[in-house]
Structures are given as C-alpha cells and as structure tokens.
Design an enzyme around this catalytic site. Sequence first.
Site, PDB file in Angstrom:
ATOM      1  N   GLU A 114       0.850  -1.197   0.000  1.00 17.94           N
ATOM      2  CA  GLU A 114       0.000   0.000   0.000  1.00 17.94           C
ATOM      3  C   GLU A 114       0.882   1.242   0.000  1.00 17.94           C
ATOM      4  O   GLU A 114       1.902   1.302   0.675  1.00 17.94           O
ATOM      5  CB  GLU A 114      -0.901   0.012   1.234  1.00 17.94           C
ATOM      6  CG  GLU A 114      -1.992  -1.025   1.130  1.00 17.94           C
ATOM      7  CD  GLU A 114      -3.180  -0.715   2.041  1.00 17.94           C
ATOM      8  OE1 GLU A 114      -3.821  -1.661   2.491  1.00 17.94           O
ATOM      9  OE2 GLU A 114      -3.437   0.475   2.300  1.00 17.94           O
TER      10      GLU A 114
ATOM     11  N   CYS B  19      -2.935  -6.969   5.172  1.00 14.19           N
ATOM     12  CA  CYS B  19      -2.313  -8.183   4.620  1.00 14.19           C
ATOM     13  C   CYS B  19      -1.549  -9.021   5.633  1.00 14.19           C
ATOM     14  O   CYS B  19      -1.859 -10.203   5.819  1.00 14.19           O
ATOM     15  CB  CYS B  19      -1.409  -7.802   3.455  1.00 14.19           C
ATOM     16  SG  CYS B  19      -2.366  -7.222   2.046  1.00 14.19           S
TER      17      CYS B  19
HETATM   18  C1  UDX Z   1       2.505  -6.106   2.537  1.00 10.17           C
HETATM   19  C2  UDX Z   1       3.638  -6.698   1.710  1.00 10.17           C
HETATM   20  O1  UDX Z   1       4.807  -5.878   1.842  1.00 10.17           O
HETATM   21  C3  UDX Z   1       3.231  -6.760   0.236  1.00 10.17           C
HETATM   22  O2  UDX Z   1       4.261  -7.352  -0.535  1.00 10.17           O
HETATM   23  C4  UDX Z   1       1.948  -7.583   0.117  1.00 10.17           C
HETATM   24  O3  UDX Z   1       1.523  -7.667  -1.237  1.00 10.17           O
HETATM   25  C5  UDX Z   1       0.860  -6.969   0.962  1.00 10.17           C
HETATM   26  O4  UDX Z   1       1.287  -6.859   2.331  1.00 10.17           O
HETATM   27  P1  UDX Z   1       1.512  -3.711   3.088  1.00 10.17           P
HETATM   28  O5  UDX Z   1       0.387  -4.431   3.755  1.00 10.17           O
HETATM   29  O6  UDX Z   1       1.233  -2.503   2.279  1.00 10.17           O
HETATM   30  O7  UDX Z   1       2.314  -4.772   2.115  1.00 10.17           O
HETATM   31  O8  UDX Z   1       2.478  -3.312   4.277  1.00 10.17           O
HETATM   32  P2  UDX Z   1       4.079  -3.160   4.441  1.00 10.17           P
HETATM   33  O9  UDX Z   1       4.537  -1.910   3.793  1.00 10.17           O
HETATM   34  O10 UDX Z   1       4.743  -4.433   4.068  1.00 10.17           O
HETATM   35  O11 UDX Z   1       4.168  -2.972   6.039  1.00 10.17           O
HETATM   36  C6  UDX Z   1       3.523  -3.979   6.841  1.00 10.17           C
HETATM   37  C7  UDX Z   1       3.642  -3.592   8.303  1.00 10.17           C
HETATM   38  O12 UDX Z   1       5.007  -3.692   8.715  1.00 10.17           O
HETATM   39  C8  UDX Z   1       3.203  -2.156   8.610  1.00 10.17           C
HETATM   40  O13 UDX Z   1       2.424  -2.147   9.805  1.00 10.17           O
HETATM   41  C9  UDX Z   1       4.524  -1.418   8.838  1.00 10.17           C
HETATM   42  O14 UDX Z   1       4.391  -0.347   9.789  1.00 10.17           O
HETATM   43  C10 UDX Z   1       5.388  -2.518   9.408  1.00 10.17           C
HETATM   44  N1  UDX Z   1       6.824  -2.304   9.199  1.00 10.17           N
HETATM   45  C11 UDX Z   1       7.321  -2.329   7.933  1.00 10.17           C
HETATM   46  C12 UDX Z   1       7.656  -2.119  10.314  1.00 10.17           C
HETATM   47  O15 UDX Z   1       7.192  -2.094  11.460  1.00 10.17           O
HETATM   48  N2  UDX Z   1       8.987  -1.950  10.110  1.00 10.17           N
HETATM   49  C13 UDX Z   1       9.542  -1.961   8.862  1.00 10.17           C
HETATM   50  O16 UDX Z   1      10.761  -1.801   8.755  1.00 10.17           O
HETATM   51  C14 UDX Z   1       8.676  -2.145   7.733  1.00 10.17           C
END
Ligand code: UDX
Length: 429
Positions: free
Chosen positions: A144, A261
């Site tokens: 996202e 997700c």
């Molecule tokens: C995720 C996957 O990355 C993507 O490939 C899949 O298709 C859908 O799910 P998204 O749900 O958009 O994408 O979230 P993402 O950007 O991956 O972050 C997921 C969670 O991890 C968030 O709550 C974010 O805050 C957390 N996060 C991410 C961390 O806490 N630390 C980080 O370094 C990265």
Amino acid sequence: MRVSVVGAGYVGTSSAAVLAACGHDVTCVEQNDTRLQRWRRGDDPLGEPGLAELLVRSKVNFVPDPRSIALADVVIVAVGTPPDDRGRPDITQVDAAAVEIAEYARDDTLVLVRSTVPVGTCDRLQNGPLRRLRVVSNPEFLREGRALHDAFFPDRIVAGGPPEAQGVFEELYRRIIEGRDLPGGARGERVPVLWMSARSAELAKYAANGFLATKLSFVNEIANLAFTVGADASSVLGSMAFDPRIGPQYLHPGLGWGGSCFPKDTRALEAIADGAGYDFVVLRAAIEQNTRQLTRFAAAIELAVPSRGRVGMLGLAFKAGTADVRASPAIALARRLSSRGLTVTAFDPAVSAIADEPDVQVRPTVVDACDGADAVAIATEWPEFATIDLRALRRVTRGDLLFDGRCLISPSSAVAAGFRYRSLVGFGD
Ligand code: UDX
C-alpha cells in the site's frame, strides 16, 4: 489483449491500471455500485497515490455486468478473501467469480487468480467450474502506498498453472517483463518470470508475507532486548543491514506490524499449516510476538500515566504513507488504552476522521492532539513525527512522558526537550 478484471478493489484496480497502461483493453467488473460510481468519477476510495489518475488516463472501463467477460482473452480474479473467525481465507467471492467466468468466458480464455487464496484453490477451480478454461495462480506483491511502483517494476513475477498457458501469460505482461515503454520510465533489465505449479505460486505469496512478518517480529525482539540491556537498537539493527543475506529493509522496530495483509496472511498461513497437520512453530511465535509487542507498549503507558489520564497519540494509519487504518496497531493501542480508562486524542497526517471508532478522538494537529496530555505516544512511523519541535510540544503537554512506539526520536533529544523518554519496552533515561 482484452482483459476483464473481476473486483475493483486494491489488487484489481492496480492490475487494471497497469495492464491498460501497457496497451491492453481493460474492463473492471465491480458489483458494488458505490465503489463502481466512485471509480467511474475518478474518485479513488483507496487513496492509492496516482491510481485514479492512471485509471482515467488509461481508459479503464468500469461496468457492473459480468457479461463483458465474454469478450475477454484474459480474466483476472481480484476479489477479496477476508479471514473467517478461525483465520482461514473466506473464498466465497472467488467461487462466485468462478461461476460467472464459467458462464460467460470463451473456451480459450486464460483465468489469472490474483486474490490471495489457500493452497489448492486454483487446482480445485481448474478441475471444477473452470475445467474448460486455463487457470493460473498469479499472486501480487503490492505494498500500500507503492502499489503502482510495485506493479510496474516488480522484483519478480510469480505464476503457476498449465505449461501451455505460459506463452499467453508472458504476452500479457510483455512490457513489464521487458521493462520498456512504461509510464514513469523504463526498468532497464528483464523481470524474472518464475513459472511453477499453481500450488507453489499460491504458497509463494504466503511465504513472502510470512517471512517479512517474521523478520519484523525478530527485529522487534532485538530492539526490546537492546533497550533492556542498554545497547542502542538502531546501531545493532543498522549493522545487520550491511549483511546482504539480511538486507536493509524491514529492519525498523516498532509496536508491531498491521495492515490488511500481514495479519490476515500470517493467520491464513497458520491455518493452512494446521489444515495440513503441520505445526508451523516459527510463524506462530512471530504472530504471538507481534501481539505481545503491542500489549507490552500499552502496559508501559498504563503504568506510567495517571488513571483517567489522557494520551496524545501521534499516528492512526497502520503505516506511514497511507490513510488505511485496517488492522492498525495505532487503533489497537487506542482501544486498549481506552479500555483501561484513559482518554486518547490523536493526530495523523492522512486520517482526518474515523467512523465508528469511539476509543479515539481525532484532532487536526500534533499540538491539538497533545495539548494538556499526560503523555505523548508515537504509534505510526510518519517521517514528520521524527522532526517535531519537541520543546514546543513539551510546553503544551501536562505530563513529561514520551512513549516512542516507532523508534523515531533519539532519547537524548527527548530528554533535552524536557521529556522522560520511554521506548518500546517502557525503559528510558
Ligand atoms: C505487505 C507486503 O509488503 C506486500 O508485498 C503484500 O503484497 C501486501 O502486504 P503492506 O500491507 O502494504 O504490504 O504493508 P508493508 O509496507 O509491508 O508494512 C507492513 C507492516 O510492517 C506495517 O504495519 C509497517 O508499519 C510494518 N513495518 C514495515 C515495520 O514495522 N517496520 C519496517 O521496517 C517495515
């Protein structure tokens, strides 16, 4: 090629926009009239940067009627698979789409299942309602806030199904595979197409999300331990980034992972393993750790803030760069604090109001959210929270506690501004 996309949600519209931008004739079938009318007006209900504009510019046609499937060379299934009460993906919408496709699609139509579905779903559809067609699992890896980038410039394209479908599949994605003639420039090198069995492609999606979530749970454990033993979490984790086997991404600690997700897909993967009689110990631990990460942070706040006190919370979205509050750790934190009698007033750059959320009062600015608050809690990793004028903030808060749930603030700068700094595990100066 003529493409029909069933489901104008996040995956469907991103896929439709990108394929139309690659020169295909794309129609989106959406049965929800409110969502259909918004897309037709170019009004994006998802808030994905650039998506609505690209859909309009690429002339994607939105229709309510599945009969348009009869004209398609390729039909993409991009409907929702929400978790049921035991965490298993509910594929009712996928089965309903299959019935429509079976009714209208021509015999030579290729069906791509982009929805995240349990392992074995495509085989079941291929041997059942879609037996006269070719069914290919084609999971997406879109983040996202970065969906169009990830769709135009994927690291890999994963697909699985009958070998004779690979040619048409690669023709559909030709310009993305070759990385040429794309809006926003060219990639310069070919994108690998990883062709495998349908079951393998279905599991590959869960494996990727499950691994990223597990990596984050481990990162959060290391951060907690660093705070507890007096080490510097960012130095420890930063050193890991230089190991190419670990990589620099998904190393930022916080109060947990959320969104539409990771929580859904990790529970689905656990359910798939349970259903296959496999005890997925590591994944279960990662899910448990993520729950504890939030409750530990909330408990540190509850212990330190006066009863019936007020917390000024910074962040409501599940991550920076989106207005999406689905399965947001920030919302879960607000609910938990509210259930303990605390009042939560919050600011988020992308979320100006939340319907049906009595546990948090949304305020228009950081200062408004923290004015008179007993403590400040950072809950979403918005970059602007890392550069707040902490001295000015301290002048409006009643209490001097700063709980940094996203490790954005250096403890020394918080203390210099007059705050007592608390990290993920409540430790501080
Ligand atoms: C995720 C996957 O990355 C993507 O490939 C899949 O298709 C859908 O799910 P998204 O749900 O958009 O994408 O979230 P993402 O950007 O991956 O972050 C997921 C969670 O991890 C968030 O709550 C974010 O805050 C957390 N996060 C991410 C961390 O806490 N630390 C980080 O370094 C990265």
